[in-house]
Design an enzyme around this catalytic site. Structure first.
Site, PDB file in Angstrom:
ATOM      1  N   LEU A  34       0.817  -1.216   0.000  1.00 54.43           N
ATOM      2  CA  LEU A  34       0.000   0.000   0.000  1.00 54.43           C
ATOM      3  C   LEU A  34       0.850   1.266   0.000  1.00 54.43           C
ATOM      4  O   LEU A  34       0.556   2.220  -0.730  1.00 54.43           O
ATOM      5  CB  LEU A  34      -0.941  -0.005   1.212  1.00 54.43           C
ATOM      6  CG  LEU A  34      -1.886   1.197   1.320  1.00 54.43           C
ATOM      7  CD1 LEU A  34      -2.799   1.295   0.101  1.00 54.43           C
ATOM      8  CD2 LEU A  34      -2.704   1.124   2.602  1.00 54.43           C
TER       9      LEU A  34
ATOM     10  N   ASP B 182       7.951 -11.493  -0.387  1.00 58.07           N
ATOM     11  CA  ASP B 182       8.592 -12.479  -1.269  1.00 58.07           C
ATOM     12  C   ASP B 182       7.777 -13.767  -1.306  1.00 58.07           C
ATOM     13  O   ASP B 182       7.646 -14.406  -2.352  1.00 58.07           O
ATOM     14  CB  ASP B 182      10.014 -12.791  -0.782  1.00 58.07           C
ATOM     15  CG  ASP B 182      10.952 -11.593  -0.934  1.00 58.07           C
ATOM     16  OD1 ASP B 182      10.701 -10.763  -1.813  1.00 58.07           O
ATOM     17  OD2 ASP B 182      11.922 -11.513  -0.174  1.00 58.07           O
TER      18      ASP B 182
END
Length: 197
Positions: free
Chosen positions: A80, A147
């Protein structure tokens, strides 16, 4: 993974691209994690162009103040903060959705996935926005959660699962990842256990 702190080593950058270009055709998908260390930005447009011509899906975890580098990627996954650094603050859901679709179109992305921590994820796909609630867990360490999301997501897409399943599984994987300390992986067995509860 290519790490180099010196942004001026053009020979290293050129050699890195040549090595990638020579092996590109043998991959089903490519994940690019840009840590803004000087190796990715100089070659990413060429990689995306070549991958697109070979019909190879590209999944990108972005960094920095210019997302134009990632134009024509298959999927872009900012968090975000990274998203709002580019489009400006989104004070409500309506503006968030408008800005997300605008960015997806501008960059010619198939998908834009915005991760929002405890508020889950939002997937932008051709004028459709889908929301995915986070799996509320005790948080021990968020290291490598991003990841984990992009790697699980890419693996499911490349295995020809639909995007909804891929995002759901990456969301579950993130929930498992943050319960572990340090940069750790999520196993298929852990994913299977989490989805059969």
């Amino acid at each position: 993974r290519l790490d180099h702190e010196d942004k001026n080593l053009s020979k290293v950058v050129t050699k890195a691209y040549e090595d990638i270009e020579n092996t590109l055709h043998s991959y089903d998908g490519i994940i690019i994690s840009d840590y803004d260390k000087g190796m990715v930005k100089p070659i990413i447009k060429k990689i995306l162009s070549k991958a697109s011509s070979l019909k190879i899906k590209t999944f990108i975890d972005p960094k920095g103040m210019d997302f134009d580098f990632y134009k024509n990627a298959y999927l872009l996954k900012p968090n975000l903060k990274e998203f709002e650094d580019i489009v400006g603050r989104c004070p409500n859901k309506k503006i968030f959705n408008e800005e997300g679709e605008k960015l997806r179109k501008k960059l010619d992305l198939e998908y834009l996935l915005i991760t929002q921590g405890k508020n889950g994820m939002s997937l932008f796909a051709d004028i459709k926005v889908s929301s995915y609630a986070s799996n509320q867990q005790d948080v021990f360490d968020v290291t490598a959660a991003g990841d984990t999301v992009i790697s699980i997501l890419a693996a499911y897409i490349i295995a020809e699962k639909n995007i909804d399943t891929a995002v759901e599984m990456s969301n579950i994987a993130a929930g498992i990842s943050i319960k572990k300390l340090g940069s750790t992986s999520v196993t298929q067995k852990e994913l299977n256990n989490a989805t059969t509860k």
